[in-house]
Write a protein that holds these residues in place. Sequence first.
Motif, PDB file in Angstrom:
ATOM      1  N   ALA A  65       4.262   3.800 -16.314  1.00 36.94           N
ATOM      2  CA  ALA A  65       3.119   4.424 -15.642  1.00 36.94           C
ATOM      3  C   ALA A  65       1.844   3.619 -15.869  1.00 36.94           C
ATOM      4  CB  ALA A  65       2.940   5.859 -16.144  1.00 36.94           C
ATOM      5  N   GLU A  66       1.647   3.138 -17.080  1.00 33.01           N
ATOM      6  CA  GLU A  66       0.468   2.318 -17.389  1.00 33.01           C
ATOM      7  C   GLU A  66       0.502   1.014 -16.614  1.00 33.01           C
ATOM      8  OE1 GLU A  66      -3.051   1.083 -19.538  1.00 33.01           O
ATOM      9  OE2 GLU A  66      -2.118   3.043 -19.214  1.00 33.01           O
ATOM     10  N   HIS A  67       1.654   0.383 -16.590  1.00 30.40           N
ATOM     11  CA  HIS A  67       1.815  -0.886 -15.884  1.00 30.40           C
ATOM     12  C   HIS A  67       1.499  -0.719 -14.403  1.00 30.40           C
ATOM     13  CE1 HIS A  67       3.901  -4.486 -14.317  1.00 30.40           C
ATOM     14  NE2 HIS A  67       3.815  -4.979 -15.543  1.00 30.40           N
ATOM     15  N   ALA A  68       2.070   0.316 -13.791  1.00 26.94           N
ATOM     16  CA  ALA A  68       1.859   0.538 -12.360  1.00 26.94           C
ATOM     17  C   ALA A  68       0.414   0.915 -12.058  1.00 26.94           C
ATOM     18  CB  ALA A  68       2.799   1.632 -11.861  1.00 26.94           C
ATOM     19  N   SER A 118       8.684   5.882 -14.142  1.00 29.07           N
ATOM     20  CA  SER A 118       7.538   6.644 -13.660  1.00 29.07           C
ATOM     21  C   SER A 118       7.749   7.055 -12.215  1.00 29.07           C
ATOM     22  CB  SER A 118       6.257   5.801 -13.753  1.00 29.07           C
ATOM     23  OG  SER A 118       5.142   6.507 -13.231  1.00 29.07           O
ATOM     24  N   THR A 119       7.313   8.250 -11.888  1.00 32.38           N
ATOM     25  CA  THR A 119       7.171   8.630 -10.483  1.00 32.38           C
ATOM     26  C   THR A 119       5.882   8.003  -9.948  1.00 32.38           C
ATOM     27  OG1 THR A 119       5.857  10.616 -10.869  1.00 32.38           O
ATOM     28  CG2 THR A 119       8.254  10.840 -11.023  1.00 32.38           C
ATOM     29  N   ALA A 120       5.633   8.162  -8.675  1.00 38.47           N
ATOM     30  CA  ALA A 120       4.380   7.703  -8.076  1.00 38.47           C
ATOM     31  C   ALA A 120       4.051   8.587  -6.875  1.00 38.47           C
ATOM     32  CB  ALA A 120       4.492   6.247  -7.625  1.00 38.47           C
ATOM     33  N   ASN A 136       5.421   8.490  -1.835  1.00 37.10           N
ATOM     34  CA  ASN A 136       5.801   8.990  -3.161  1.00 37.10           C
ATOM     35  C   ASN A 136       7.218   8.598  -3.549  1.00 37.10           C
ATOM     36  OD1 ASN A 136       7.029  11.251  -1.456  1.00 37.10           O
ATOM     37  ND2 ASN A 136       7.533  11.990  -3.527  1.00 37.10           N
ATOM     38  N   LEU A 137       7.388   8.474  -4.857  1.00 28.34           N
ATOM     39  CA  LEU A 137       8.683   8.306  -5.498  1.00 28.34           C
ATOM     40  C   LEU A 137       8.825   9.422  -6.517  1.00 28.34           C
ATOM     41  CD1 LEU A 137       8.565   4.480  -6.278  1.00 28.34           C
ATOM     42  CD2 LEU A 137      10.254   5.542  -4.802  1.00 28.34           C
ATOM     43  N   GLY A 138       9.940  10.139  -6.489  1.00 25.66           N
ATOM     44  CA  GLY A 138      10.153  11.178  -7.483  1.00 25.66           C
ATOM     45  C   GLY A 138       9.527  12.494  -7.089  1.00 25.66           C
ATOM     46  N   LEU A 191       9.836   4.217 -10.269  1.00 27.42           N
ATOM     47  CA  LEU A 191       9.622   2.872 -10.778  1.00 27.42           C
ATOM     48  C   LEU A 191      10.269   2.774 -12.150  1.00 27.42           C
ATOM     49  CD1 LEU A 191       5.873   2.583  -9.828  1.00 27.42           C
ATOM     50  CD2 LEU A 191       7.708   1.188  -8.868  1.00 27.42           C
ATOM     51  N   GLY A 192      10.628   1.552 -12.553  1.00 26.28           N
ATOM     52  CA  GLY A 192      11.246   1.383 -13.864  1.00 26.28           C
ATOM     53  C   GLY A 192      12.659   1.921 -13.891  1.00 26.28           C
TER      54      GLY A 192
END
Length: 308
Positions: A65-68, A118-120, A136-138, A191-192
């Motif tokens: 989540a931080e990376h994205a 992470s979702t987005a 969105n993802l998740g 993601l991830g």
Amino acid sequence: MLRNTAMSTDHAVVLFDVGAGQAKGSREFQQDRCTIIRPEQFPCKTNEKLAFFAIYDGHGSGLVAEHASKRLHNLLSKRPEFEKEDYVAAIKGALADEDALLLESFKNDSTEPAISGSTAAICLVNLTRGELVVSNLGDSHVIMAERDPKTDRPYHIRRLTEAHKPETPGERRRIEAAGGEVTIRNGIARLGDLQYKTPVNEVQDTGNMPQERHLSSSSSAVRGDFVSNKPFTSQRTLKPDGRYLLVIVSDGVSDRTDDVALIQHVMKLAMRGMRASEIAQEIATNSTRSTKSDNASCIVAMLDGQRS
């Protein structure tokens, strides 16, 4: 209602106010991240006035989540589709690029992107032309409402995102085609989670797959992404005489209330004179008052057409 005018009214849509709020709940760490990029902060030169809002709901850790949250909007602005103003394709490409960066990190720096994700939930707004793209993802979500020009009361409340649940027929078919099996809850688009994605899952031994994930591999020689990074994405035009409210939330909020009640509460607070950041923080805090509460994150954005 107090407003912070971020744009002059020579554009199709005006961003009056936007803010984020978060609460840790009963979790040990805050793994969600929020990103708000106002037009003057957008990471590329363009004649269009653009705003970007996103919530990333991390799990396993806050690393993905931080990376994205720090990179996705930059990756978006560098996509060739972005230059052509094909924002739907640009967002899809940026999400794939982000996963590729996480894979490089997995190979060279840390195994953490393989076991966390992470979702987005993303909103890209072209204020100049009044275009809104949501992706969105998740299971993080974007809810939109129109606001009555005279009373500011919300109406036409609808969710613009689609939850990715493995038990739905389409997602189940995708997972099984990739060589996986749905047992209890798995395969959510994120993601991830690289251990469930090609090429990392190609070298995973079935017996070593984490059991708490409830994911198993079939005997099929075909291997693919058990967890997908392909988002649900939609695009719409905002009317120049309309008033809009966008609320972006992690599942720590959406699992605690329905969309209509959430929007009505947001507008009630707005009509009391609260700013977007104050409203978002109250929503997040209220969502974590019960025991065993999840991390909660909320972004509130108010947009008005120039003729409203």
